[in-house]
Design a protein around this motif. Structure first.
Motif, PDB file in Angstrom:
ATOM      1  N   GLY A   1      52.185  43.923  43.613  1.00  0.00           N
ATOM      2  CA  GLY A   1      50.845  44.487  43.429  1.00  0.00           C
ATOM      3  C   GLY A   1      50.816  45.980  43.156  1.00  0.00           C
ATOM      4  N   VAL A   2      51.973  46.635  43.099  1.00  0.00           N
ATOM      5  CA  VAL A   2      52.022  48.079  42.794  1.00  0.00           C
ATOM      6  C   VAL A   2      51.985  48.238  41.270  1.00  0.00           C
ATOM      7  CG1 VAL A   2      53.466  50.147  42.951  1.00  0.00           C
ATOM      8  CG2 VAL A   2      53.322  48.560  44.892  1.00  0.00           C
ATOM      9  N   PRO A   3      51.155  49.151  40.735  1.00  0.00           N
ATOM     10  CA  PRO A   3      51.105  49.336  39.277  1.00  0.00           C
ATOM     11  C   PRO A   3      52.508  49.552  38.708  1.00  0.00           C
ATOM     12  CG  PRO A   3      49.362  50.586  40.319  1.00  0.00           C
ATOM     13  CD  PRO A   3      50.210  50.036  41.426  1.00  0.00           C
ATOM     14  N   ALA A   4      52.840  48.817  37.631  1.00  0.00           N
ATOM     15  CA  ALA A   4      54.233  48.792  37.171  1.00  0.00           C
ATOM     16  C   ALA A   4      54.325  48.893  35.656  1.00  0.00           C
ATOM     17  CB  ALA A   4      54.900  47.505  37.653  1.00  0.00           C
TER      18      ALA A   4
ATOM     19  N   LEU B   1      52.437  41.126  26.812  1.00  0.00           N
ATOM     20  CA  LEU B   1      51.657  41.043  28.051  1.00  0.00           C
ATOM     21  C   LEU B   1      51.031  42.394  28.409  1.00  0.00           C
ATOM     22  CD1 LEU B   1      54.004  38.803  30.258  1.00  0.00           C
ATOM     23  CD2 LEU B   1      51.753  38.153  29.375  1.00  0.00           C
ATOM     24  N   GLY B   2      51.556  43.471  27.814  1.00  0.00           N
ATOM     25  CA  GLY B   2      50.948  44.787  28.019  1.00  0.00           C
ATOM     26  C   GLY B   2      51.715  45.709  28.943  1.00  0.00           C
ATOM     27  N   PHE B   3      52.925  45.302  29.389  1.00  0.00           N
ATOM     28  CA  PHE B   3      53.668  46.111  30.357  1.00  0.00           C
ATOM     29  C   PHE B   3      54.495  47.211  29.715  1.00  0.00           C
ATOM     30  CE2 PHE B   3      52.817  42.302  32.904  1.00  0.00           C
ATOM     31  CZ  PHE B   3      52.404  42.874  34.096  1.00  0.00           C
TER      32      PHE B   3
ATOM     33  N   PRO C   1      49.344  44.652  38.429  1.00  0.00           N
ATOM     34  CA  PRO C   1      50.130  43.912  37.423  1.00  0.00           C
ATOM     35  C   PRO C   1      49.582  42.506  37.173  1.00  0.00           C
ATOM     36  CG  PRO C   1      51.600  45.090  38.901  1.00  0.00           C
ATOM     37  CD  PRO C   1      50.212  45.261  39.456  1.00  0.00           C
ATOM     38  N   ALA C   2      49.100  41.849  38.215  1.00  0.00           N
ATOM     39  CA  ALA C   2      48.599  40.474  38.046  1.00  0.00           C
ATOM     40  C   ALA C   2      47.420  40.425  37.080  1.00  0.00           C
ATOM     41  CB  ALA C   2      48.189  39.902  39.404  1.00  0.00           C
TER      42      ALA C   2
END
Ligand code: FES
Length: 567
Positions: A136-139, A210-212, A248-249
């Motif tokens: 759940g930490v921004p990644a 996915l945008g990461f 991230p989810a």
């Protein structure tokens, strides 16, 4: 909520003291108080002497740090498990979930406001994205990038399609001992991941869709200066996430996962990406529907002409316009509203189509490499929950069994049995048979290795046989090719129909009907089912946990207790 180094301080009844203690320990590393008051960006450092694909990680970490520092943050790198394909036993897949578990725990437990995940080799990127979704930490994802092809005596070579091509020729007696030894040193000659559209490259593309990470970050070569600029930008991106956190989810939705599936098909990408995508999606509570994959495959052309299915290498793809150019061609098949880490919708990320494209490697929609997608799912009495065939890497003449009676199977009970008998002169096998390997799925001691590309028996290879139908419950390397049915589910170790197949049984394959059937009567199957016994349970450690918790391939082979529904 506390930020920076004050995040998640141990609570022993005096939280201020815990933070004081943490800062004083951090000062032993020479940081000033001003630096320790900054937001913290964690950097997952996966350099390892046992991971050649991550050789360039130290300089990437330095470039990420530059991007963080320039934007007012404090970059703190830390190690996690690192996995490289050739170095793990029984196989790297057996440890993907362990890396995900380690990464999730270290990201969640240590003080950081955002994290940059530096990965690259096949299992590392899915493990890191699974971890990010759960932590759940921004990644931000940062891949190491593909290796460059080597110029060698008039041809170009890169791991690992060329490794397989040369080795197959060596097995067939076309290449001498001296030549294969010489080629060994010419196949992988720069830092970076395998230089073709294998699993690492496919997962890098899916991480971008996915945008990461940015679109061109998927393919910039490991040794190109762009790769370091992308790393610096990953640090800057992480700082934007500190200011505007994104879970991230929230990037892993039904729409973005379907975009990823469409991308996978248009790339002619790796079959492994299906398992990994299902695992990443599963962490966000999104299911990958294999029947939906077939519908998408019917309408999605393969547009990228790269090995193992075509001709080029990843460096050609990058120079040809890369992922952006390919996605532009299929923009009508995509949901253009899915956001990246900055909230920019995919449609905007694609630009206006005014980019350079080299059509040798990124085909126009009207002139595809193949009018239909690279992968299909097969269902039937041998695979009630599905099996995968990469038709773009297979021989079309082998797509349909020659008769309604199917073809005869030559069965191997596991990877040891395969190794012991495949090259035996006594093996009763012809080119028309199906080679079938069981007990190699996620529950088996083999751990779902990429052994699905069963070698052509030496005596057939020497007679000139280049391809034949092969089936199993394990995976195939993304760099391999052949008429290979994979991920048969339920697997043999779970007592699926595959467990009951014996040499001499007949199996009917029809790619046209998406069908895979075992042609043995119900009475005989019931007799065999009653006699079937599960494999011995591992008694301790990671192996025992895997056996207790691992799910089947269509569910991503994740551990049940790590998913939102299984927890
Ligand atoms: Fe690492 Fe192929 S071995 S990407």
């Amino acid at each position: 909520m506390a930020h920076g180094l004050a995040r998640g301080a141990a609570n022993y009844g005096d939280r201020d003291f815990a933070i004081y203690l943490r800062r004083s320990f951090a000062k032993s590393m020479g940081y000033s108080r001003a630096m320790l008051d900054r937001p913290v960006v964690g950097i997952v450092d996966t350099r390892s002497d046992l991971n050649n694909c991550h050789r360039s990680v130290p300089e990437l970490v330095e470039a990420v740090k530059r991007g963080v520092l320039a934007n007012g943050g404090l970059p703190l790198a830390f190690p996690t498990i690192s996995l490289c394909e050739p170095y793990l036993t029984p196989c790297s897949m057996h440890y993907r979930n362990l890396m995900a578990l380690d990464t999730e725990a270290m990201v969640a437990a240590q003080p950081m406001d955002a994290v940059v995940l530096v990965g690259g080799c096949d299992k590392t990127v899915p493990a890191q994205l699974m971890a990010a979704v759960s932590a759940g930490v921004p990644a931000v994802q940062l891949v190491t990038g593909p290796m460059s092809a080597n110029r060698f005596q008039g041809e170009r070579l890169a791991a690992c399609t060329d490794c397989r091509r040369y080795w197959a020729r060596y097995r067939a007696g076309d290449v001498s001992e001296a030549r294969i030894a010489e080629v060994e040193g010419a196949l992988a000659t720069t830092a970076g991941t395998c230089g073709v559209m294998g699993t690492a490259s496919t997962m890098a593309c899916l991480a971008s869709v996915l945008g990461f990470q940015p679109l061109d970050a998927a393919s910039a070569p490991a040794v190109h200066a762009d790769r370091l600029r992308i790393a610096e930008e990953a640090g800057a991106q992480a700082m934007r996430l500190v200011a505007r956190p994104v879970a991230p989810a929230s990037l892993v939705t039904g729409a973005s996962v379907e975009n990823a599936l469409t991308t996978l098909l248009a790339l002619g990408g790796s079959t492994n990406a299906l398992v990994h995508l299902a695992a990443i999606a599963g962490r966000a509570g999104v299911r990958v529907d294999l029947r939906r994959l077939n519908a998408l495959s019917d309408e999605t052309p393969v547009l990228v002409d790269l090995k193992p299915t075509g001709e080029g290498y990843m460096e050609d793809f990058h120079a040809a316009g890369s992922l952006r150019a390919m996605l532009w061609e299929i923009r009508d098949l995509l949901d253009l509203g899915t956001p990246d880490l900055d909230g920019v919708p995919l449609g905007e990320r694609l630009g206006d189509g005014a980019h350079f494209v080299d059509r040798a490697y990124v085909r126009a929609r009207a002139e595809p490499v193949s009018p239909v997608g690279g992968l299909v799912t097969l269902f039937g009495s041998l695979a009630p929950d599905g099996a995968i065939l990469k038709r773009s890497a297979a021989t079309p003449a082998l797509f349909e069994s020659q008769s309604e009676e199917g073809a005869r199977c030559v069965v191997f009970d596991g990877v040891e049995d395969l190794a012991a008998r495949i090259d035996s002169d006594d093996l009763d096998v012809t080119q028309a048979d199906i080679l079938l390997l069981k007990n190699a799925g996620p529950l088996s001691p083999a751990g779902m290795p990429d052994a699905g590309y069963l070698p052509i028996p030496k005596k057939l290879a020497r007679a000139g046989v280049k391809d034949m139908v092969r089936m199993s419950d394990c995976r195939m390397s993304g760099t391999a090719f052949g008429t290979v049915v994979l991920h048969i589910a339920p697997e043999a170790a779970a007592g699926g129909p595959l467990a009951l197949v014996e040499t001499g049984d007949r199996v009917r394959l029809s790619v046209a009907n998406r069908a895979l059937d075992l042609l043995v009567g119900e009475e005989e199957l019931a007799r065999r089912r009653a006699a079937w016994r599960p494999l011995a349970e591992p008694r301790r450690g990671w192996d025992a946990l895997v056996r207790r918790e691992v799910m089947q391939a269509p569910e991503g082979a994740d551990l049940r207790f790590l998913t939102p529904t299984g927890a």
